[in-house]
Design an enzyme around this catalytic site. Structure first.
Site, mmCIF file in Angstrom:
data_model
loop_
_atom_site.group_PDB
_atom_site.id
_atom_site.type_symbol
_atom_site.label_atom_id
_atom_site.label_comp_id
_atom_site.label_asym_id
_atom_site.label_seq_id
_atom_site.Cartn_x
_atom_site.Cartn_y
_atom_site.Cartn_z
ATOM 1 C CG ASN A 146 -4.012 6.538 13.497
ATOM 2 O OD1 ASN A 146 -4.802 7.437 13.728
ATOM 3 N ND2 ASN A 146 -2.801 6.771 12.996
ATOM 4 C CB SER B 229 9.663 4.591 14.633
ATOM 5 O OG SER B 229 9.189 4.967 13.363
ATOM 6 C CG LEU B 230 12.161 7.404 21.002
ATOM 7 C CD1 LEU B 230 13.441 6.601 20.922
ATOM 8 C CD2 LEU B 230 12.438 8.804 21.515
ATOM 9 C CG HIS B 231 6.957 4.669 18.689
ATOM 10 N ND1 HIS B 231 6.225 5.742 18.205
ATOM 11 C CD2 HIS B 231 7.455 4.024 17.591
ATOM 12 C CE1 HIS B 231 6.251 5.724 16.882
ATOM 13 N NE2 HIS B 231 6.996 4.702 16.489
ATOM 14 C CB CYS C 233 0.698 7.004 11.305
ATOM 15 S SG CYS C 233 2.291 6.460 11.930
ATOM 16 C CB CYS D 24 2.795 -1.043 13.823
ATOM 17 S SG CYS D 24 2.874 -0.672 12.058
ATOM 18 C CB CYS E 276 3.389 7.497 2.917
ATOM 19 S SG CYS E 276 3.939 6.376 4.224
ATOM 20 C CB CYS F 71 6.141 -1.994 16.092
ATOM 21 S SG CYS F 71 7.853 -1.661 15.635
ATOM 22 N N GLY G 71 7.146 -1.926 5.994
ATOM 23 C CA GLY G 71 8.509 -2.437 6.075
ATOM 24 C C GLY G 71 9.462 -1.510 6.800
ATOM 25 C CD GLU G 72 13.810 -0.092 9.675
ATOM 26 O OE1 GLU G 72 14.581 0.667 9.053
ATOM 27 O OE2 GLU G 72 13.053 0.302 10.600
ATOM 28 C CB CYS H 4 6.752 -5.080 8.659
ATOM 29 S SG CYS H 4 7.931 -4.087 9.607
ATOM 30 C CB SER I 137 10.505 6.755 8.949
ATOM 31 O OG SER I 137 10.136 6.347 10.252
ATOM 32 C CD GLU J 184 -3.044 -0.984 2.213
ATOM 33 O OE1 GLU J 184 -4.238 -1.215 1.931
ATOM 34 O OE2 GLU J 184 -2.663 -0.716 3.361
#
Length: 402
Positions: free
Chosen positions: A342, A265-267, A385, A162, A148, A159, A211-212, A155, A243, A135
């Site tokens: 989200n 991407s810390l979080h 996101c 996600c 994006c 996480c 993906g990373e 992935c 990112s 996507e």
């Protein structure tokens, strides 16, 4: 030696730490190769020219007996004009157009579905030649907007907050499949030939899709170099943001070779929590991640590193955690994007309350760090996101995780 040719100093001897980092990069690239994309050829065996570097394109043209300058012409037609048909390349004689069409193709991912949100966000489900899907999302912002793009089918990071991470990694995308997402967005908005920056609607890239990115570094790097080439799509590195969840050994290489904007991407602000919600932290803990951010070239007040922080109710949104985040960011030119979680079907988390997000943001802002609260975009079409996910299934023969 030409007077304009810079003298390249001999590399300094590797320190023990640098040697370990280089060994880890080698390991990552070897794992990445296990998820390599299929050969980019069509059903009749014609090679796809989209995604080839300039050197590879020149070699491909030479292999059919043509002069190197033809590669420059073809590059212009593909990436500046957006041409998908050799017969439309008016600066190339018809016999050569036919010869090129016999050997090559100019591909794009197939648009399976296209959805446009009530807020103008547009999402495409794109299918590759092997029927795998990703996507891609366009996020409008006044008279411009960002695409994006995804770098992997699925992935490998898992996480916990996600939705994309619930889909297992199938394979990496090729340079052409990565570039092709941006070109498909240009197709959708009719934005060919490449316009001047002042008139661009599709003006930025954020490598924040499925993906990373740094686990598919070499394919991504080739794609971004094509995008940044001044004789084609001609997107400035300042308009590209990469990112990562923190693949520390590859962050240094990306900084040295690409120099695009960095988002992390810390979080979470403690290893204990980040180990749980961003499992990659178990391999590259916060201390190593922040050190890599300090090393990232070009970071300045004009080009701040962006830290993505999803707001999870009662999990990572306390005022004490906001103050610890301020401590972690000390000495870095940084901004923080606060992202209201989200929700997606089956997710174990809830969105932080608005008042708590504002308290969190105020602490960061008072410390001098811009901390906008990201307005969710495309939620009605699951384009926000962390919501990207396709129905692609993992291949029957499982491969080792990167």
């Amino acid at each position: 030696m030409n007077a304009e040719t810079p003298t390249i100093p001999a590399p300094a001897p590797l320190t023990a730490t640098a040697s370990l980092t280089e060994a880890e990069r080698t390991r990552i690239l070897a794992k990445s190769a296990l998820f390599a994309p299929p050969a980019q050829v069509d059903e009749s065996g014609r090679r796809d020219l989209v995604g080839l570097s300039r050197e590879e394109l020149a070699q491909a043209v030479a292999e059919i007996g043509e002069k190197p300058f033809r590669a420059k012409q073809i590059w212009h037609w593909i990436y500046h004009q957006g041409t998908r048909d050799f017969a439309a390349m008016s600066s190339i004689a018809k016999p050569l157009q036919a010869k090129l069409a016999e050997h090559f193709t100019i591909g794009r991912p197939t648009v399976t579905t296209e959805q446009t949100s009530t807020d103008g966000t547009r999402k495409w489900l794109l299918q590759m030649r092997d029927r795998q899907q990703v996507e891609t999302v366009y996020i409008p912002d006044d008279d411009r907007g960002a695409v994006c793009i995804s770098t992997q089918v699925g992935c490998t990071l898992s996480c916990r907050f996600c939705h994309t991470g619930t889909q297992k990694l199938v394979r990496n995308l090729s340079p052409g499949e990565i570039v092709g997402q941006f070109m498909a967005a240009r197709d959708s908005y009719g934005e060919w030939p490449t316009p001047n920056d002042e008139r661009r609607l599709v003006s930025n890239i954020v490598v924040m899709g499925m993906g990373e990115p740094l686990y598919n570094y070499e394919n991504l790097a080739q794609a971004l170099k094509i995008v940044m080439d001044g004789e084609g799509i001609a997107l400035s590195r300042r308009r590209i943001t990469l990112s990562t969840s923190g693949v520390v050994p590859m962050m240094d290489r990306a900084g040295a070779e690409l120099g695009v904007n960095l988002a992390v991407s810390l979080h979470a602000v403690t290893n204990e929590l980040r180990d749980e919600i961003v499992p990659l932290n178990r391999k590259y803990p916060i201390e190593e991640l922040m050190a890599a951010c300090h090393r990232y070239p070009g970071a300045s007040n004009a080009r701040r590193i962006t830290f993505e922080y999803v707001m999870l109710d009662g999990i990572n949104d306390s005022e004490a955690e906001a103050r610890e985040l301020v401590r972690l960011l000390h000495g870095l030119p940084a901004k923080v994007n606060l992202i209201p979680f989200n929700p997606w079907p089956g997710s174990p988390y809830a969105t932080s309350k608005r008042a708590q997000i504002e308290r969190f943001a105020n602490i960061l802002n008072d410390a001098g760090y811009a901390s906008p609260v990201r307005r969710p975009r495309g939620k009605d079409i699951m384009a926000a996101c962390g919501q990207l996910k396709t129905e692609s299934e993992r291949q029957r023969k499982a491969a080792p995780a990167a």
